[in-house]
Design a protein around this motif. Sequence first.
Motif, PDB file in Angstrom:
ATOM      1  N   ALA A  82       0.828  -1.205   0.000  1.00 43.92           N
ATOM      2  CA  ALA A  82       0.000   0.000   0.000  1.00 43.92           C
ATOM      3  C   ALA A  82       0.865   1.259   0.000  1.00 43.92           C
ATOM      4  CB  ALA A  82      -0.925  -0.003   1.210  1.00 43.92           C
ATOM      5  N   GLN A  84       1.100   5.676   0.535  1.00 47.16           N
ATOM      6  CA  GLN A  84       0.748   6.535   1.666  1.00 47.16           C
ATOM      7  C   GLN A  84      -0.717   6.939   1.671  1.00 47.16           C
ATOM      8  OE1 GLN A  84       2.802   7.207  -0.775  1.00 47.16           O
ATOM      9  NE2 GLN A  84       2.703   9.350  -1.477  1.00 47.16           N
ATOM     10  N   HIS A  85      -1.431   6.664   0.578  1.00 46.28           N
ATOM     11  CA  HIS A  85      -2.863   6.961   0.508  1.00 46.28           C
ATOM     12  C   HIS A  85      -3.723   5.728   0.777  1.00 46.28           C
ATOM     13  CE1 HIS A  85      -1.712  10.853  -1.068  1.00 46.28           C
ATOM     14  NE2 HIS A  85      -1.074  10.276  -2.071  1.00 46.28           N
ATOM     15  N   GLY A  86      -3.093   4.608   1.087  1.00 46.97           N
ATOM     16  CA  GLY A  86      -3.845   3.398   1.375  1.00 46.97           C
ATOM     17  C   GLY A  86      -4.275   2.626   0.150  1.00 46.97           C
ATOM     18  N   ARG A  87      -3.690   2.922  -1.001  1.00 49.31           N
ATOM     19  CA  ARG A  87      -4.023   2.195  -2.237  1.00 49.31           C
ATOM     20  C   ARG A  87      -2.996   1.101  -2.481  1.00 49.31           C
ATOM     21  NH1 ARG A  87      -3.594   4.799  -8.181  1.00 49.31           N
ATOM     22  NH2 ARG A  87      -1.410   4.685  -7.526  1.00 49.31           N
ATOM     23  N   SER A 116     -11.128  -2.750   4.339  1.00 46.28           N
ATOM     24  CA  SER A 116     -10.889  -2.220   2.992  1.00 46.28           C
ATOM     25  C   SER A 116     -12.218  -1.960   2.301  1.00 46.28           C
ATOM     26  CB  SER A 116     -10.058  -3.202   2.167  1.00 46.28           C
ATOM     27  OG  SER A 116     -10.801  -4.385   1.903  1.00 46.28           O
ATOM     28  N   PHE A 129      -8.500  -0.001  -2.018  1.00 46.16           N
ATOM     29  CA  PHE A 129      -8.206   1.057  -1.066  1.00 46.16           C
ATOM     30  C   PHE A 129      -8.488   0.538   0.336  1.00 46.16           C
ATOM     31  CE2 PHE A 129      -8.319   3.824  -4.742  1.00 46.16           C
ATOM     32  CZ  PHE A 129      -7.374   4.785  -4.417  1.00 46.16           C
ATOM     33  N   LYS A 131      -9.300   0.941   4.274  1.00 46.17           N
ATOM     34  CA  LYS A 131      -9.948   1.857   5.214  1.00 46.17           C
ATOM     35  C   LYS A 131      -9.096   2.103   6.450  1.00 46.17           C
ATOM     36  CE  LYS A 131     -14.766   0.673   4.120  1.00 46.17           C
ATOM     37  NZ  LYS A 131     -16.042   0.164   4.692  1.00 46.17           N
ATOM     38  N   THR A 133      -6.805   3.330   9.034  1.00 48.73           N
ATOM     39  CA  THR A 133      -6.072   4.587   9.103  1.00 48.73           C
ATOM     40  C   THR A 133      -4.576   4.372   9.128  1.00 48.73           C
ATOM     41  OG1 THR A 133      -7.919   5.571  10.328  1.00 48.73           O
ATOM     42  CG2 THR A 133      -5.812   6.732  10.396  1.00 48.73           C
ATOM     43  N   ARG A 136      -3.224   3.996   5.773  1.00 47.09           N
ATOM     44  CA  ARG A 136      -3.254   5.203   4.932  1.00 47.09           C
ATOM     45  C   ARG A 136      -2.326   6.294   5.438  1.00 47.09           C
ATOM     46  NH1 ARG A 136      -7.887   7.542   5.479  1.00 47.09           N
ATOM     47  NH2 ARG A 136      -8.981   6.105   6.856  1.00 47.09           N
ATOM     48  N   THR A 137      -1.609   6.018   6.514  1.00 44.94           N
ATOM     49  CA  THR A 137      -0.676   7.007   7.054  1.00 44.94           C
ATOM     50  C   THR A 137       0.708   6.384   7.265  1.00 44.94           C
ATOM     51  OG1 THR A 137      -1.408   6.495   9.310  1.00 44.94           O
ATOM     52  CG2 THR A 137      -2.493   8.330   8.186  1.00 44.94           C
TER      53      THR A 137
END
Length: 250
Positions: A82, A84-87, A116, A129, A131, A133, A136-137
């Motif tokens: 993944a 940094q945007h969680g993709r 997800s 993507f 979900k 957090t 995604r960080t």
Amino acid sequence: MWRLSDMCAACAAAAADTVLIPQTVTTPRQPLPADAKHFACAPEEKVMRSRVREALTYLSSALPRHLSAAARLLAVECALRADQHGRARLPRGLLRSLRLGHRPDLWTELTAAGWSWPSWRAGTHHTVFLKDTAMRTQREGRTHRARAAHWAASSPLMRKAALTPETARLVALCLVVFTDGQQGHADREDVARLCCLSSGSLLDACDHLVTAGVLQGWRHSTPPELTWHVAPTRTCREASQQDPTQSSVT
């Protein structure tokens, strides 16, 4: 709002809406002289082992315990690949090699767990993507994490375990991060926690890996330490002339 409660792992697993917090080791055990070879791997390999272990440790708490082993294997790949945007973009060829392709039920499991959003296929990749957090960080370093994912998936132990059941493959992935060359050792409870398995299920999976010719043997002792030896690569003629090796338990 989070509420922390001190209870045993069995009660926490049976309670609703609970997440187990892994035990944090603040002072690592000093390696014994007999462990010198185990810690003599290349620095780059140490980093990749650490990346995969970090993913397994986090997912053992972030994902529900009832999630299937195959869905956990898929989640590890997503977490390591993944951005940094969680993709996460997973090549379809990779999923087929891991025996996770053509399994929409696994993506449904991750979506139902709230980890997800539904995934979709575009060209030669499967995109999803996350979900979560924390996913995604993540700090920068997706390239190194993706290399760690490739390193684990292409390791000799994982290649040998390709045709074993999903639980055995999940255990094999965990054993990879504790294996140096042809042998490895780890705390049995740590391995069981990383795989979200009971101690009995873990030992059954080790037996299955021995029967499938992935491990040459394993044993556990007191204190509860699990040690194993990776089966050497044999020719077809040697495999046909030799009986399956049985595990040894002490």
